[in-house]
Design a protein around this motif. Structure first.
Motif, PDB file in Angstrom:
ATOM      1  N   ASN A  62       0.932  -1.246   0.105  1.00  5.46           N
ATOM      2  CA  ASN A  62       0.180  -0.202  -0.070  1.00  5.46           C
ATOM      3  C   ASN A  62       1.024   1.106   0.102  1.00  5.46           C
ATOM      4  N   LEU A  63       1.893   1.316   0.926  1.00  6.16           N
ATOM      5  CA  LEU A  63       2.813   2.584   0.951  1.00  6.16           C
ATOM      6  C   LEU A  63       3.628   2.766  -0.526  1.00  6.16           C
ATOM      7  N   LEU A  64       3.826   1.422  -1.093  1.00  7.91           N
ATOM      8  CA  LEU A  64       4.784   1.852  -2.316  1.00  7.91           C
ATOM      9  C   LEU A  64       3.792   1.926  -3.556  1.00  7.91           C
ATOM     10  N   ALA A  94      -2.282   4.613  -7.186  1.00  9.15           N
ATOM     11  CA  ALA A  94      -2.856   4.911  -6.162  1.00  9.15           C
ATOM     12  C   ALA A  94      -4.284   4.713  -6.225  1.00  9.15           C
ATOM     13  N   MET A  95      -5.170   4.859  -7.032  1.00 12.47           N
ATOM     14  CA  MET A  95      -6.577   4.661  -7.137  1.00 12.47           C
ATOM     15  C   MET A  95      -6.854   3.284  -6.745  1.00 12.47           C
ATOM     16  N   PRO A  96      -6.166   2.344  -7.509  1.00 13.80           N
ATOM     17  CA  PRO A  96      -6.414   0.621  -7.102  1.00 13.80           C
ATOM     18  C   PRO A  96      -6.207   0.342  -6.022  1.00 13.80           C
ATOM     19  N   SER A  97      -5.035   0.814  -5.259  1.00  9.04           N
ATOM     20  CA  SER A  97      -4.593   0.531  -4.085  1.00  9.04           C
ATOM     21  C   SER A  97      -5.359   1.363  -2.876  1.00  9.04           C
ATOM     22  N   SER A  99      -8.518   1.835  -3.521  1.00 14.39           N
ATOM     23  CA  SER A  99      -9.927   1.099  -3.606  1.00 14.39           C
ATOM     24  C   SER A  99     -10.049  -0.311  -2.999  1.00 14.39           C
ATOM     25  N   VAL A 100      -8.759  -1.130  -2.977  1.00 11.08           N
ATOM     26  CA  VAL A 100      -8.639  -2.509  -2.260  1.00 11.08           C
ATOM     27  C   VAL A 100      -8.422  -2.094  -0.549  1.00 11.08           C
ATOM     28  N   THR A 101      -7.724  -1.221  -0.231  1.00 10.86           N
ATOM     29  CA  THR A 101      -7.402  -0.977   1.153  1.00 10.86           C
ATOM     30  C   THR A 101      -8.807  -0.581   1.745  1.00 10.86           C
ATOM     31  N   LEU A 102      -9.743   0.341   0.853  1.00  9.71           N
ATOM     32  CA  LEU A 102     -10.889   0.651   1.191  1.00  9.71           C
ATOM     33  C   LEU A 102     -11.895  -0.277   1.600  1.00  9.71           C
TER      34      LEU A 102
END
Length: 183
Positions: A62-64, A94-97, A99-102
């Motif tokens: 997520n950070l990377l 950024a947006m896919p990550s 969305s996944v973490t959300l």
């Protein structure tokens, strides 16, 4: 530090906080979850540590992938800010990550809430609160931090706004002033 940075670092910290006990002491975790005090089996220890390493990997990814930690030493943008724009070379995912973490935080918050109402265990309430707050911040980032505002150079107003149902007389007066200066 903006909200997007706060969300990515908060997500990584929350995942690391959950991962450390799973990796360091899986026997204690199994003992706490088991109705009878017993030694953890090899399979339980394996799954506990695997879940811990998975949570750490998700936090680091997520950070990377959001650009919070730049992957290159050369940045084309000198402002140093992170955007969720897909054309930004620092944060292409950024947006896919986000969305996944959300989705992850929302699912965990729902699960913890269901378990808290069923069992009444306080740790599920803490999980509900922390994951719920992170999912709310993630939703805010998806809705409001996912694009740069379209700010007019002449008037300084956001171009995406409309006059419906109320007329924006202040924006029109700035527009008239700018047109008078240009003529």
């Amino acid at each position: 530090m903006d909200v997007f940075y706060s969300y990515t670092y908060g997500t990584a910290a929350w995942l690391a906080l959950q991962a450390v006990p799973l990796i360091v002491s899986p026997t204690v975790i199994v003992t706490l979850l088991s109705p009878a005090v017993r030694e953890a089996t090899t399979l339980e220890v394996y799954f506990s540590r695997s879940l811990g390493f998975t949570l750490l990997a998700l936090g680091v990814l997520n950070l990377l992938l959001t650009g919070s930690i730049p992957l290159t030493s050369r940045l084309t943008d000198t402002s140093g800010g992170v955007t969720t724009d897909p054309d930004d070379p620092k944060a292409p995912y950024a947006m896919p990550s986000l969305s996944v973490t959300l989705a992850y935080h929302a699912a965990v918050a729902f699960y913890c809430y269901a378990m808290w109402t069923q069992t009444g265990v306080t740790s599920f309430a803490f999980g509900t609160v922390f994951s719920g707050v992170l999912s709310a911040i993630g939703l805010w980032c998806v809705l409001f931090a996912s694009s740069d505002g379209r700010i007019s150079r002449k008037t300084g107003a956001d171009k995406r706004t409309s006059g419906f149902p109320f007329k924006n007389s202040e924006a029109h007066s700035d527009k008239k002033k700018a047109m008078k200066k240009g003529l």
